[in-house]
Motif scaffolding. Structure first.
Motif, mmCIF file in Angstrom:
data_model
loop_
_atom_site.group_PDB
_atom_site.id
_atom_site.type_symbol
_atom_site.label_atom_id
_atom_site.label_comp_id
_atom_site.label_asym_id
_atom_site.label_seq_id
_atom_site.Cartn_x
_atom_site.Cartn_y
_atom_site.Cartn_z
ATOM 1 N N PHE A 154 0.826 -1.205 0.000
ATOM 2 C CA PHE A 154 0.000 0.000 0.000
ATOM 3 C C PHE A 154 0.864 1.260 0.000
ATOM 4 N N THR A 155 1.903 1.263 0.836
ATOM 5 C CA THR A 155 2.781 2.424 0.940
ATOM 6 C C THR A 155 3.552 2.644 -0.353
ATOM 7 N N GLN B 180 2.705 1.911 -3.386
ATOM 8 C CA GLN B 180 1.822 2.461 -4.423
ATOM 9 C C GLN B 180 1.607 3.959 -4.229
ATOM 10 N N ASN B 181 1.385 4.369 -2.991
ATOM 11 C CA ASN B 181 1.080 5.776 -2.721
ATOM 12 C C ASN B 181 2.327 6.649 -2.659
ATOM 13 N N ALA C 148 3.222 7.592 -6.083
ATOM 14 C CA ALA C 148 2.362 8.680 -6.595
ATOM 15 C C ALA C 148 2.567 9.973 -5.815
ATOM 16 N N LYS C 149 3.548 9.986 -4.885
ATOM 17 C CA LYS C 149 3.849 11.147 -4.042
ATOM 18 C C LYS C 149 2.665 11.548 -3.152
ATOM 19 N N ASN C 150 1.820 10.589 -2.860
ATOM 20 C CA ASN C 150 0.670 10.851 -1.988
ATOM 21 C C ASN C 150 1.065 10.448 -0.559
ATOM 22 N N GLU D 185 0.418 11.820 2.342
ATOM 23 C CA GLU D 185 -0.635 11.872 3.354
ATOM 24 C C GLU D 185 -1.397 10.559 3.387
ATOM 25 N N ARG D 186 -1.636 9.994 2.231
ATOM 26 C CA ARG D 186 -2.316 8.694 2.178
ATOM 27 C C ARG D 186 -1.425 7.593 2.770
ATOM 28 N N CYS D 187 -0.124 7.727 2.575
ATOM 29 C CA CYS D 187 0.815 6.788 3.207
ATOM 30 C C CYS D 187 0.686 6.835 4.722
ATOM 31 N N GLY E 122 -2.509 5.312 5.887
ATOM 32 C CA GLY E 122 -2.428 3.859 5.861
ATOM 33 C C GLY E 122 -1.717 3.313 7.087
ATOM 34 N N GLN F 115 10.188 10.478 2.746
ATOM 35 C CA GLN F 115 9.425 11.174 1.718
ATOM 36 C C GLN F 115 10.291 11.587 0.530
#
Length: 200
Positions: free
Chosen positions: A56-57, A59-60, A63-65, A67-69, A72, A198
């Motif tokens: 999950f991490t 993938q996000n 995508a430089k997302n 916050e979603r990381c 999760g 990051q």
């Protein structure tokens, strides 16, 4: 490559710790072997949860997302709280029965094994968190730090086992894994809060 290094280091650490355990009697050796097997089985869901978080991490983070990381990871911790509480409850309620299934009616072996499981259970939430943070950092692209942290954990565990048995006997063996969880968790937490992951 990193898995080879970490698995190899784990095997070497266990080799030396087993050498320390073998200094004690047959009761301690048998109790540790049985209790460690029970502990390993109970940690399988935590290993799988960590592996899922890693995917999950990745993938996000790709995508430089970020916050979603982080979300999760927070959700992973929420799940782990429920899981850890359930495992601790099971250990305190049923560890004598688990030990009996493995070693039979060997009162002293069962007693030592139950004591080990009770001690480990107190730091089980840190063990689950360790799996989550390690896999989170791997998923975010960290390579060197998880390996370093594994070496730190195993080095501390082995050194503590060697030194502590001189002063507190078999309790040194019982405490080396739980305390290494705390050391490793603290190290990974510091790495997470630096936010260097990051930039990967």
């Amino acid at each position: 490559m990193t898995s080879i290094v970490q698995n190899g280091a784990s095997a070497v650490s266990m080799f030396f710790i087993q050498g320390v355990i073998n200094r004690f009697g047959i009761n301690e050796i048998s109790a540790y072997a049985a209790a460690y097997r029970i502990e390993t089985i109970l940690t399988i869901p935590a290993v799988n949860l960590g592996a899922s978080l890693s995917v999950f991490t990745a993938q996000n983070a790709g995508a430089k997302n970020f916050e979603r990381c982080r979300k999760g990871l927070r959700d992973g911790f929420k799940i782990s709280v429920v899981f850890a509480a359930a495992v601790v409850a099971v250990i305190w309620a049923a560890s004598p029965q688990f030990m009996y299934l493995l070693v039979g009616d060997e009162g002293e072996i069962v007693r030592i094994g139950v004591r080990y499981l009770h001690i480990v259970s107190l730091t089980f939430p840190f063990c689950v968190s360790l799996y989550l943070l390690t896999n989170f950092l791997r998923g975010a692209g960290e390579i060197a730090y998880p390996v370093f942290n594994t070496m730190l954990e195993l080095g501390f565990r082995t050194a503590f086992a060697f030194v502590s048995v001189r002063y507190i006997g078999f309790y040194g063996i019982m405490l080396c894994r739980p305390l290494s969880f705390l050391i490793s968790m603290a190290s990974l937490s510091c790495r997470y809060f630096t936010k260097k992951w990051q930039g990967r």
